[in-house]
Design a protein around this motif. Structure first.
Motif, PDB file in Angstrom:
ATOM      1  N   PRO A 117       0.813  -1.225   0.000  1.00 21.10           N
ATOM      2  CA  PRO A 117       0.000   0.000   0.000  1.00 21.10           C
ATOM      3  C   PRO A 117       0.844   1.271   0.000  1.00 21.10           C
ATOM      4  O   PRO A 117       1.921   1.331   0.597  1.00 21.10           O
ATOM      5  N   PHE A 118       0.349   2.285  -0.700  1.00 19.25           N
ATOM      6  CA  PHE A 118       0.925   3.627  -0.668  1.00 19.25           C
ATOM      7  C   PHE A 118      -0.144   4.595  -1.159  1.00 19.25           C
ATOM      8  O   PHE A 118      -1.172   4.176  -1.705  1.00 19.25           O
ATOM      9  N   GLU A 119       0.078   5.865  -0.955  1.00 19.07           N
ATOM     10  CA  GLU A 119      -0.897   6.876  -1.353  1.00 19.07           C
ATOM     11  C   GLU A 119      -0.794   7.098  -2.859  1.00 19.07           C
ATOM     12  O   GLU A 119       0.129   7.767  -3.340  1.00 19.07           O
ATOM     13  N   THR A 120      -1.728   6.542  -3.595  1.00 17.75           N
ATOM     14  CA  THR A 120      -1.645   6.563  -5.061  1.00 17.75           C
ATOM     15  C   THR A 120      -1.868   7.952  -5.662  1.00 17.75           C
ATOM     16  O   THR A 120      -1.523   8.182  -6.819  1.00 17.75           O
ATOM     17  N   LYS A 121      -2.453   8.866  -4.890  1.00 17.42           N
ATOM     18  CA  LYS A 121      -2.715  10.208  -5.424  1.00 17.42           C
ATOM     19  C   LYS A 121      -1.514  11.149  -5.269  1.00 17.42           C
ATOM     20  O   LYS A 121      -1.553  12.299  -5.714  1.00 17.42           O
ATOM     21  N   MET A 131       8.150   4.397  -1.505  1.00 15.57           N
ATOM     22  CA  MET A 131       6.874   4.515  -2.215  1.00 15.57           C
ATOM     23  C   MET A 131       7.057   4.250  -3.709  1.00 15.57           C
ATOM     24  O   MET A 131       6.259   3.556  -4.339  1.00 15.57           O
ATOM     25  N   LYS A 132       8.137   4.815  -4.272  1.00 17.40           N
ATOM     26  CA  LYS A 132       8.406   4.586  -5.695  1.00 17.40           C
ATOM     27  C   LYS A 132       8.657   3.106  -5.975  1.00 17.40           C
ATOM     28  O   LYS A 132       8.228   2.576  -7.005  1.00 17.40           O
ATOM     29  N   GLN A 133       9.344   2.452  -5.050  1.00 16.96           N
ATOM     30  CA  GLN A 133       9.643   1.035  -5.248  1.00 16.96           C
ATOM     31  C   GLN A 133       8.365   0.199  -5.189  1.00 16.96           C
ATOM     32  O   GLN A 133       8.189  -0.732  -5.983  1.00 16.96           O
ATOM     33  N   LYS A 134       7.468   0.534  -4.273  1.00 16.70           N
ATOM     34  CA  LYS A 134       6.194  -0.187  -4.201  1.00 16.70           C
ATOM     35  C   LYS A 134       5.360   0.048  -5.456  1.00 16.70           C
ATOM     36  O   LYS A 134       4.739  -0.882  -5.987  1.00 16.70           O
ATOM     37  N   LEU A 135       5.355   1.294  -5.947  1.00 19.66           N
ATOM     38  CA  LEU A 135       4.654   1.597  -7.193  1.00 19.66           C
ATOM     39  C   LEU A 135       5.219   0.767  -8.345  1.00 19.66           C
ATOM     40  O   LEU A 135       4.477   0.181  -9.138  1.00 19.66           O
ATOM     41  N   ALA A 136       6.552   0.679  -8.418  1.00 17.69           N
ATOM     42  CA  ALA A 136       7.192  -0.075  -9.492  1.00 17.69           C
ATOM     43  C   ALA A 136       6.887  -1.569  -9.377  1.00 17.69           C
ATOM     44  O   ALA A 136       6.661  -2.245 -10.389  1.00 17.69           O
TER      45      ALA A 136
END
Length: 293
Positions: A117-121, A131-136
């Motif tokens: 989980p992370f703040e997608t907005k 956060m960037k790593q989780k998005l990737a």
């Protein structure tokens, strides 16, 4: 599924890849282990068709990685070592774009966002490295590809997210995916990989089953003697170093170990300890053997 055959890509002496060969079958996690600059990312970029080899041949799923790179990219989930995304995009926008490109199922994206989980907005430029790593990671695995190429996949993740990542990798392996994972983070490789190759200065110095690598490693033994004088005498006998009434030595040879145990019957021994086998000991052992004398 993934095949490199005698691939060479030289940037400079000892920089690049030199006669590198390995295979990753479906349902296998293959670890590519080495320090920064050893050639791990170069091998993955070669597989993605981002650079052309000087010689040798690389294929994924039967497709030539250079001449059929579009077909390769279609069946591969790729996580680069350096995450570069448009700074003014939000995480939500990036995932929406990836979903359109890969035609992935929204349900899979939702499952992955629950795990990572992370703040997608939040805009990319305001995101932390984690956060960037989780998005990737979410973007890579939502593709649900038969092959994954993961370059330093846990960089920036906290311990909880690292454990979730390893669980995800294990689940994907059980689904028959072929996974190549490069890292210099030893615990995660030991937990997740079936086979591993150690690479140094662009050359593979050993490739084997991960547990065989660990079992064959040189181990450290520390012996505690009742008297300091005995420790000194024993250290001279085996050519090792002493610290007070403790003597430590390294060996991977069973015959040598048995000879030392026979010698110990003449001494007042209080305790014998051995270091836990782990991949880091293997790595340091093989790298030290490769260093010039």
């Amino acid at each position: 599924m993934i095949h490199l055959q005698h691939v060479t890509k030289e940037f400079a002496p000892k920089r690049g890849l030199f006669d590198v060969s390995f295979t990753v079958e479906p349902g296998m996690v293959f670890g590519f282990i080495g320090p920064n600059g050893a050639g791990k990312s170069t091998a993955i970029r070669q597989l993605m068709g981002l650079i052309q080899a000087d010689s040798g041949h690389a294929t994924i799923g039967g497709y030539d990685c250079w001449n059929q790179s579009q077909d390769v990219k279609r069946i591969v989930g790729y996580l680069p070592g350096e995450i570069n995304l448009p700074g003014d995009f939000t995480g939500e926008q990036v995932l929406h774009l990836m979903q359109q490109l890969h035609q992935s199922k929204p349900e899979r994206q939702s499952e992955l966002l629950e795990q990572f989980p992370f703040e997608t907005k939040t805009k990319i430029r305001k995101m932390s490295k984690g956060m960037k790593q989780k998005l990737a990671l979410v973007g890579c695995f939502m593709k649900d590809a038969p092959v994954y190429l993961l370059d330093e996949p846990t960089s920036g993740l906290d311990p909880l997210m690292q454990e979730r990542f390893l669980s995800l990798v294990d689940k994907e392996r059980q689904r028959g995916k072929a996974i190549l994972m490069s890292s210099h983070h030893f615990p995660e490789m030991e937990k997740s990989c079936d086979r591993a190759a150690l690479i140094k200065e662009g050359r593979i110095i050993i490739e084997a089953d991960i547990h065989e690598l660990v079992r064959s490693s040189r181990k450290q033994y520390t012996i505690e003697f009742g008297l300091e004088a005995q420790a000194e005498q024993f250290a001279l006998q085996i050519g090792s170093q002493r610290f007070q009434n403790h003597v430590s030595f390294f060996t991977s040879n069973e015959r040598t170990l048995n000879q030392i145990i026979r010698l110990l019957t003449e001494y007042d021994v209080r305790a014998i300890q051995t270091s836990a086998d782990d991949l880091e000991h293997v790595f340091l052992h093989y790298y030290s053997e490769e260093e010039p004398s």
